[in-house]
Design a protein around this motif. Structure first.
Motif, short mmCIF file in Angstrom:
data_model
loop_
_atom_site.label_atom_id
_atom_site.label_comp_id
_atom_site.label_asym_id
_atom_site.label_seq_id
_atom_site.Cartn_x
_atom_site.Cartn_y
_atom_site.Cartn_z
N LYS A 2 0.93 -1.03 -0.05
CA LYS A 2 0.02 0.11 -0.03
C LYS A 2 0.88 1.24 -0.10
O LYS A 2 1.87 1.36 0.48
CB LYS A 2 -0.96 0.00 1.14
N LYS A 4 0.47 5.71 0.71
CA LYS A 4 -0.40 6.75 1.44
C LYS A 4 0.39 8.16 1.19
O LYS A 4 1.84 8.03 0.91
CB LYS A 4 -0.88 6.29 2.65
N SER A 5 -0.25 9.07 1.14
CA SER A 5 0.33 10.56 1.33
C SER A 5 0.85 10.60 2.68
O SER A 5 0.65 10.07 3.83
CB SER A 5 -0.73 11.45 0.81
N ASP A 104 -7.48 10.58 0.98
CA ASP A 104 -7.80 9.01 0.40
C ASP A 104 -8.07 7.92 1.22
O ASP A 104 -7.61 7.08 1.25
CB ASP A 104 -6.52 8.84 -0.45
N GLN A 106 -6.97 7.80 4.30
CA GLN A 106 -5.86 7.57 5.01
C GLN A 106 -5.55 8.60 5.95
O GLN A 106 -5.29 9.62 5.93
CB GLN A 106 -4.61 7.09 4.25
N ILE A 108 -3.07 10.90 7.70
CA ILE A 108 -1.61 11.31 7.51
C ILE A 108 -1.41 12.05 8.34
O ILE A 108 0.04 12.47 8.25
CB ILE A 108 -1.50 11.63 5.94
#
Length: 135
Positions: A2, A4-5, A104, A106, A108
């Motif tokens: 995965k 993620k930002s 998105d 997630q 962060i």
């Protein structure tokens, strides 16, 4: 795997500016803390006239929100709803004003604010956390 930002200093500056603008628009002297997804402090700003203790509280709100992946208000609601033993949970503050930064789907990072009424702290934190329009 995965992906993620992650928050860079550019985004941290944007979050801080949005939260500061909300506080200043309302003439609220607050401290704004921004943490990464692990709860580590990335930025802290105490506006003129805000009590020194708010720096600690805002940092803990941001850390709690990041690690818990939710608004700190949910913990305050839990305690106020009768689950008072929760106040002894390690690494947590059960005070409203910590809001996760979500992109998105997630988490962060998170924004923690302290210095005014709890719902006003949350209002300032949300102004910063919501700059990406993510939910």
């Amino acid at each position: 795997m995965k992906t993620k930002s992650v928050l860079s200093q550019t985004e941290v500056s944007q979050i801080l500016a949005a939260a500061r603008a909300e506080a200043q628009k309302n003439n609220w002297a607050v401290t704004i803390a921004i943490a990464d997804d692990g709860g580590h402090l990335l930025a802290l700003e105490r506006l003129d006239g805000c009590a020194p203790a708010s720096a600690y509280i805002a940092t803990e709100k941001a850390r709690t929100s990041a690690l818990g992946r939710r608004e700190t208000k949910s913990y305050e609601d839990m305690v106020n709803g009768g689950r008072t033993a929760f106040v002894t949970a390690p690494l947590l503050t059960s005070l409203e004003g910590g809001v996760p930064v979500i992109v998105d789907g997630q988490v962060i990072g998170a924004v923690g604010v302290s210095g005014v009424k709890a719902d006003q702290d949350a209002q300032v934190a949300k102004a910063g956390a919501d700059i990406f329009g993510a939910k």
